[in-house]
Enzyme design. Sequence first.
Site, PDB file in Angstrom:
ATOM      1  N   GLU A   1      -4.213  10.143  10.534  1.00  0.00           N
ATOM      2  CA  GLU A   1      -3.317  10.730   9.534  1.00  0.00           C
ATOM      3  C   GLU A   1      -2.819  12.111  10.001  1.00  0.00           C
ATOM      4  OE1 GLU A   1      -5.101  11.607   5.786  1.00  0.00           O
ATOM      5  OE2 GLU A   1      -3.169  11.934   4.819  1.00  0.00           O
TER       6      GLU A   1
ATOM      7  N   ARG B   1       0.842  -1.199   0.000  1.00  0.00           N
ATOM      8  CA  ARG B   1       0.000   0.000   0.000  1.00  0.00           C
ATOM      9  C   ARG B   1       0.878   1.251   0.000  1.00  0.00           C
ATOM     10  NH1 ARG B   1      -0.618   4.677   2.623  1.00  0.00           N
ATOM     11  NH2 ARG B   1      -0.396   3.622   4.629  1.00  0.00           N
TER      12      ARG B   1
END
Length: 499
Positions: A136, A6
Amino acid sequence: MDTTLRDGEQTSGVSFAAHEKLNIAQVLLNDLGVNRVEIASARVSDGEFEAVKRVAAWAERTGNLHKLEVLGFVDGDASLNWIESAGCRVVNLLCKGSYKHVTEQLRKLPEQHIADIRSVVSLATEKGIEVNVYLEDWSNGIKNSPDYVFQLIDALKDLPIRRFMLPDTLGILNPGNTYEFCKQMLDRYPDLHFDFHAHNDYDLAVANVYSAVRAGVHGVHTTINGLGERAGNAPLSSVIAVIKDHLNGQTSVREEKINAASRLVETYSGIHIAPNRPIIGEHVFTQCAGVHADGDSKNNLYCNDLIPERFGRVREYALGKTSGKANIRMNLESLGIDVDDDSMRKITERIIELGDKKEMVTTEDLPYIISDVLHHDTMTDQRIRILNYSLSLAQGLRPVATIKIEIDGEAYQESACGDGQYDAFVRALRKIYSDLGRPFPMLTNYSVSIPPGGRTDAFVQTIISWNYAGVDFKTRGLDADQTEAAIKATLKMLNKIEQ
Ligand SMILES: CC(=O)SCCNC(=O)CCNC(=O)[C@H](O)C(C)(C)COP(=O)(O)OP(=O)(O)OC[C@H]1O[C@@H](n2cnc3c(N)ncnc32)[C@H](O)[C@@H]1OP(=O)(O)O
Ligand SMILES: CC(C)C(=O)C(=O)O
């Protein structure tokens, strides 16, 4: 958790085909023994969907499905449906870990974002999909908007979320504040599971992982060869060694499988591993200096805990300007060649002279150097000789090679077509070997270059990597003609495998 498939695929220029994703996932889980792998972001493309389906089908058959994770967005049921239809069962939900990201990228208030996350977590739970949460830009959030980070976690901590994952999204942390910020999270939320996800913008990814583990995080994220967005993530190879040697910790990863996995990902990604990259770089187990080679012959004085065999590698001793007798003796021993002191002095002088001219010298060059320096033909020891060859190149026709070689005094001749002149040459050679029932090595890499520093006499250097009976080695040929340089390198290989 390894995220080669990923975040690693977010390296500029990298795109894994479905069969490559499958192969890498198999190597990560089966050979290396990594606990979890993140294999894609949801919604990316049809190709990615097919790849995830293929990996999930394999994982389901082999009992590995719970180890596969897919990044999903806070987008209602869109990412969850994608993940479910592809056959996966774990979502790594991309939530915003800084006030800036919520308000400026999503253009939402924290309360709205939290409500959206709650709704996705609840949908996932209904579908039986396990949820991990990425915060994040957490490193920026904990520095500049800690109240938002705590507001977010306070609102999520009692939901069915298995792990909270703390990314240093922009690679802005250092070992000091990584420790401090991770500790802050762990002290405030002792019952939550935290992973740390490093980025290498300041070349501190491995050092920051070290600090995060010291602070007590429960999991760390890595990629093979340190692939990943911008400057990449923390490389699995270094992280595993640091955890073992500097933190006295244990992981499930089989170190001796790391090198093969790194080479596989190097091939599939097309991203070359720097030769001085710790653990996996081509030259990191090569001693160059004469004093080091000498010390190694005296109770391994120049070896540390990173023993090459731990990682499926071997120690080498380079030949060149900085070689001493010890380097040369180690190489001669590996060829089974014994020379007296006077000859050794002459050979050493010649190798230093070649090194001064920037020429690379490999172990396989030694018999040639010896013949030249000692004026006696050690090449009579060579069991294989190339007697004659002709190579044709014609517009619109496939190149053809006809070769005649001698093996132990017996001559053999063959012809073959190929995709290029050298390919035709190797095919003809293979025919001879196959008729005689002799195994032939696999060519694993082929590189052509001008010797370092450039040469006015326009020589080209061809370095060919081979694998024979599980052992990797290289041979080198130098000639004004590229194909002839490759043929010289091939002759060295043919004789090396006879030793
Ligand atoms: C730090 C990281 O590594 S994050 C990595 C996340 N993974 C990826 O980005 C995978 C590759 N990305 C993609 O394939 C695409 O960007 C997609 C499919 C996700 C979205 O594509 P597009 O719809 O064309 O949007 P685009 O890429 O231009 O912009 C991203 C959109 O996602 C939104 N977004 C950003 N983060 C999130 C989030 N966590 N949850 C939901 N939406 C988000 C942005 O606000 C933006 O929306 P907007 O267009 O309404 O302003
Ligand atoms: C997916 C996200 C969280 C990521 O890779 C990062 O922030 O570095």
